[in-house]
Every structure is written in C-alpha cells, then in structure tokens.
Write a protein that holds these residues in place. Sequence first.
Motif, PDB file in Angstrom:
ATOM      1  N   TYR A  59      -7.563  -7.182 -11.781  1.00 24.02           N
ATOM      2  CA  TYR A  59      -6.392  -7.130 -10.928  1.00 24.02           C
ATOM      3  C   TYR A  59      -6.668  -6.335  -9.668  1.00 24.02           C
ATOM      4  O   TYR A  59      -7.429  -5.361  -9.683  1.00 24.02           O
ATOM      5  CB  TYR A  59      -5.215  -6.466 -11.645  1.00 24.02           C
ATOM      6  CG  TYR A  59      -4.704  -7.230 -12.840  1.00 24.02           C
ATOM      7  CD1 TYR A  59      -3.743  -8.227 -12.691  1.00 24.02           C
ATOM      8  CD2 TYR A  59      -5.165  -6.946 -14.120  1.00 24.02           C
ATOM      9  CE1 TYR A  59      -3.270  -8.927 -13.783  1.00 24.02           C
ATOM     10  CE2 TYR A  59      -4.695  -7.643 -15.215  1.00 24.02           C
ATOM     11  CZ  TYR A  59      -3.750  -8.632 -15.049  1.00 24.02           C
ATOM     12  OH  TYR A  59      -3.278  -9.326 -16.133  1.00 24.02           O
ATOM     13  N   ASN A  61      -5.633  -3.533  -7.133  1.00 19.72           N
ATOM     14  CA  ASN A  61      -4.967  -2.263  -7.401  1.00 19.72           C
ATOM     15  C   ASN A  61      -3.476  -2.310  -7.069  1.00 19.72           C
ATOM     16  O   ASN A  61      -2.669  -1.659  -7.740  1.00 19.72           O
ATOM     17  CB  ASN A  61      -5.629  -1.139  -6.616  1.00 19.72           C
ATOM     18  CG  ASN A  61      -6.995  -0.778  -7.159  1.00 19.72           C
ATOM     19  OD1 ASN A  61      -7.277  -0.955  -8.338  1.00 19.72           O
ATOM     20  ND2 ASN A  61      -7.854  -0.261  -6.295  1.00 19.72           N
ATOM     21  N   LYS A  64      -1.591  -3.812 -10.235  1.00 13.71           N
ATOM     22  CA  LYS A  64      -1.837  -3.318 -11.586  1.00 13.71           C
ATOM     23  C   LYS A  64      -0.582  -2.699 -12.173  1.00 13.71           C
ATOM     24  O   LYS A  64       0.111  -1.927 -11.524  1.00 13.71           O
ATOM     25  CB  LYS A  64      -2.972  -2.296 -11.584  1.00 13.71           C
ATOM     26  CG  LYS A  64      -4.346  -2.899 -11.408  1.00 13.71           C
ATOM     27  CD  LYS A  64      -5.425  -1.824 -11.449  1.00 13.71           C
ATOM     28  CE  LYS A  64      -6.808  -2.437 -11.308  1.00 13.71           C
ATOM     29  NZ  LYS A  64      -7.873  -1.406 -11.304  1.00 13.71           N
TER      30      LYS A  64
END
Length: 122
Positions: A59, A61, A64
Amino acid sequence: QVQLVESGGGLVQPGGSLRLSCVASGIVFSINAMGWYRQAPGKQRELVAEVFRDGSTIYANSVKGRFIISRDNAKSTVYLQMDSLKSDDTGVYYCATNRFWSLSGTYEYRSWGQGTQVTVSS
C-alpha cells in the motif's frame, strides 16, 4: 490480451466508504500482480495498492489503514475497499495488471482499465 473494467466509483462525503471492483477478461490465469492507481486533478498518476497471487499486498503510505486491496482469482477480479475517505483521495482510479520490470529500472503495468471516478467532497 487482458481487458479490465472498473466499477464502483462515485461521490462520497469525507469519512465515507466506497468499494471499487475490477474484472479482468482474456488471458488472466497466469497473472501475478494486480494494482490500483489513481490520478488526482493536476497530479501524476500514483500507485495506491498492489495485490499478488499469494494474497500479499503493498500500500501507499497515504492509504495504509484505510484501504484494503483484495482479489478473487477464480473470478479474475480485484477489489479496493476504501474507508475513511478524505478529499485527497479524489481522482480517477484505474486497475492494472501485467506487471513487468522495465528497462528504466521500475515496475510498470501493461494493461489498464478505463478508470472510475471517485469524488470525495469537502
């Protein structure tokens, strides 16, 4: 070749949720990676999430803890569950497959869907 069709985009308020789907057709049984990209107005396209055949995920950041990517190999479908949406998530979301290592030293995708619009109002 592979054809990809996204769906599930729309208009949502901040804090809301959407679930995107992407159905692949054609030669898909050997697919390893499938990914979701997005492109916000005036911004470059960015990788949001990837899921691999074994279920492992990567993912960005910025998403996330809010987004979950998953796939159903039997249905040749990849999903992106988006929760706690915010204005910065606005953009056109594309699914992609046929990932490869390019001569420029980066991973790229050969096959793309048409995109689905996600708009998060402020």
